[in-house]
Motif scaffolding. Structure first.
Motif, PDB file in Angstrom:
ATOM      1  N   VAL A 136       1.029  -1.187  -0.274  1.00 34.01           N
ATOM      2  CA  VAL A 136      -0.401  -0.055  -0.113  1.00 34.01           C
ATOM      3  C   VAL A 136       1.136   1.359   0.381  1.00 34.01           C
ATOM      4  N   ALA A 137       0.296   2.080  -0.585  1.00 31.47           N
ATOM      5  CA  ALA A 137       1.719   3.168  -1.013  1.00 31.47           C
ATOM      6  C   ALA A 137       1.433   4.318   0.414  1.00 31.47           C
ATOM      7  N   VAL A 138       2.665   4.633   0.825  1.00 31.68           N
ATOM      8  CA  VAL A 138       2.189   5.435   1.564  1.00 31.68           C
ATOM      9  C   VAL A 138       2.426   7.106   0.756  1.00 31.68           C
ATOM     10  N   ASP A 139       2.563   8.165   1.388  1.00 32.14           N
ATOM     11  CA  ASP A 139       3.035   9.281   0.508  1.00 32.14           C
ATOM     12  C   ASP A 139       3.915  10.003   1.887  1.00 32.14           C
ATOM     13  N   THR A 140       5.002   9.889   1.367  1.00 32.77           N
ATOM     14  CA  THR A 140       6.145  10.749   2.885  1.00 32.77           C
ATOM     15  C   THR A 140       6.655  11.890   1.801  1.00 32.77           C
ATOM     16  N   ALA A 141       7.982  12.322   3.034  1.00 31.40           N
ATOM     17  CA  ALA A 141       8.695  14.068   2.573  1.00 31.40           C
ATOM     18  C   ALA A 141       9.233  13.524   1.491  1.00 31.40           C
ATOM     19  N   ILE A 160      -4.202  -6.003   9.694  1.00 27.08           N
ATOM     20  CA  ILE A 160      -4.279  -5.682   9.091  1.00 27.08           C
ATOM     21  C   ILE A 160      -4.076  -3.786   8.535  1.00 27.08           C
ATOM     22  N   ALA A 161      -4.769  -3.334   9.359  1.00 23.95           N
ATOM     23  CA  ALA A 161      -5.517  -2.143  10.721  1.00 23.95           C
ATOM     24  C   ALA A 161      -3.991  -1.267  10.808  1.00 23.95           C
ATOM     25  N   THR A 162      -3.352  -2.064  11.885  1.00 19.96           N
ATOM     26  CA  THR A 162      -2.265  -2.281  12.704  1.00 19.96           C
ATOM     27  C   THR A 162      -1.757  -2.248  12.368  1.00 19.96           C
ATOM     28  N   GLU A 163      -0.957  -3.552  11.458  1.00 17.50           N
ATOM     29  CA  GLU A 163       0.254  -3.105  11.112  1.00 17.50           C
ATOM     30  C   GLU A 163       0.053  -2.513   9.698  1.00 17.50           C
ATOM     31  N   LEU A 164      -0.615  -2.035   9.002  1.00 15.99           N
ATOM     32  CA  LEU A 164      -0.674  -1.055   7.895  1.00 15.99           C
ATOM     33  C   LEU A 164      -0.273   1.198   8.379  1.00 15.99           C
ATOM     34  N   GLN A 165      -1.537   0.824  10.013  1.00 17.10           N
ATOM     35  CA  GLN A 165      -0.437   2.282  10.539  1.00 17.10           C
ATOM     36  C   GLN A 165       1.210   2.464  11.300  1.00 17.10           C
ATOM     37  N   GLU A 166       1.412   0.846  11.657  1.00 20.52           N
ATOM     38  CA  GLU A 166       2.545   0.864  11.929  1.00 20.52           C
ATOM     39  C   GLU A 166       3.313   1.051  11.415  1.00 20.52           C
TER      40      GLU A 166
END
Length: 172
Positions: A136-141, A160-166
C-alpha cells in the motif's frame, strides 16, 4: 482453426467447435511444479504455445503503447456501514480503521479467484504465487514509499489496519 465459411473464413460455429476445452489435450505435456520461494509456495508452469506468443507480444507492445486507466463508480454503502460498525470495536482496541484493510481483503479474494493475476513470468515459466503480500502506497516527504503487509490473507481486518498504521508511521 480451419475456416468453413466463404473463402475459408472462420465462422462463429468454427470457433464454438474448438473453444470447448478438451480435457485430455489441454493439460497434455504441461507439468505444474509446486515449489517454495522466499515467501511461500508457488506453482511453476512451463510457458508454451499461445501463452508464450502472447507474453512476447505483450512485452513488446508495452514499450510502444500508452497505458490505459479505467475507472468505474461503485456503490460502497454496505462497506461504509460495515466500517462504521467495526470502527467502534477498533476504537476500543485503539486501532484507526480506514477503508484500506477492507480493500486489501477484497483484493486477496479476487487474487484467489483469479490466480494468474498473482503471477509473473520468469524465463520460460509462469510463476503463480500461493501467498498474498499486499503493498500500500504511503505518501512521505521523500515521495511515495510502498510498505508490504506480508501474509495478508492470514490476517483479519484489525491486524491489517494495525500493521498498515505501523508501517505508515515507520515510512514517514
Amino acid at each position: 482453426i480451419e475456416g468453413t465459411g466463404k473463402d475459408g473464413l472462420i465462422t462463429e460455429e468454427d470457433v464454438k467447435k474448438t473453444s470447448t476445452p478438451q480435457p485430455q489435450q489441454e493439460n497434455q505435456g504441461v507439468k505444474v511444479t509446486k515449489k517454495y520461494d522466499l515467501f511461500g509456495y508457488v506453482d511453476r508452469i512451463p510457458l508454451r504455445g499461445i501463452r508464450k506468443v502472447v507474453a512476447a507480444h505483450m512485452e513488446k507492445s508495452h514499450l510502444t503503447t500508452a497505458p490505459v486507466t479505467h475507472t468505474i463508480d461503485v456503490d460502497v454503502t454496505s462497506l461504509f456501514m460495515l466500517r462504521e460498525k467495526e470502527k467502534k470495536i477498533a476504537e476500543m482496541k485503539k486501532i484507526h480503521l480506514t477503508y484500506i484493510p477492507f480493500i486489501v481483503k477484497a483484493v486477496i479474494a479476487a487474487l484467489k479467484k483469479h490466480p494468474f493475476l498473482n503471477a509473473s513470468i520468469e524465463g520460460e515459466e509462469i510463476v503463480i504465487r500461493k501467498y498474498y503480500n499486499i503493498s500500500v502506497a504511503v505518501d512521505t516527504a521523500e515521495g511515495l514509499i510502498v510498505p508490504v503487509v506480508k501474509g495478508a490473507d492470514q490476517k483479519d481486518i484489525f491486524q491489517i489496519a494495525t500493521e498498515l498504521q505501523e508501517l505508515a508511521e515507520k515510512a514517514r
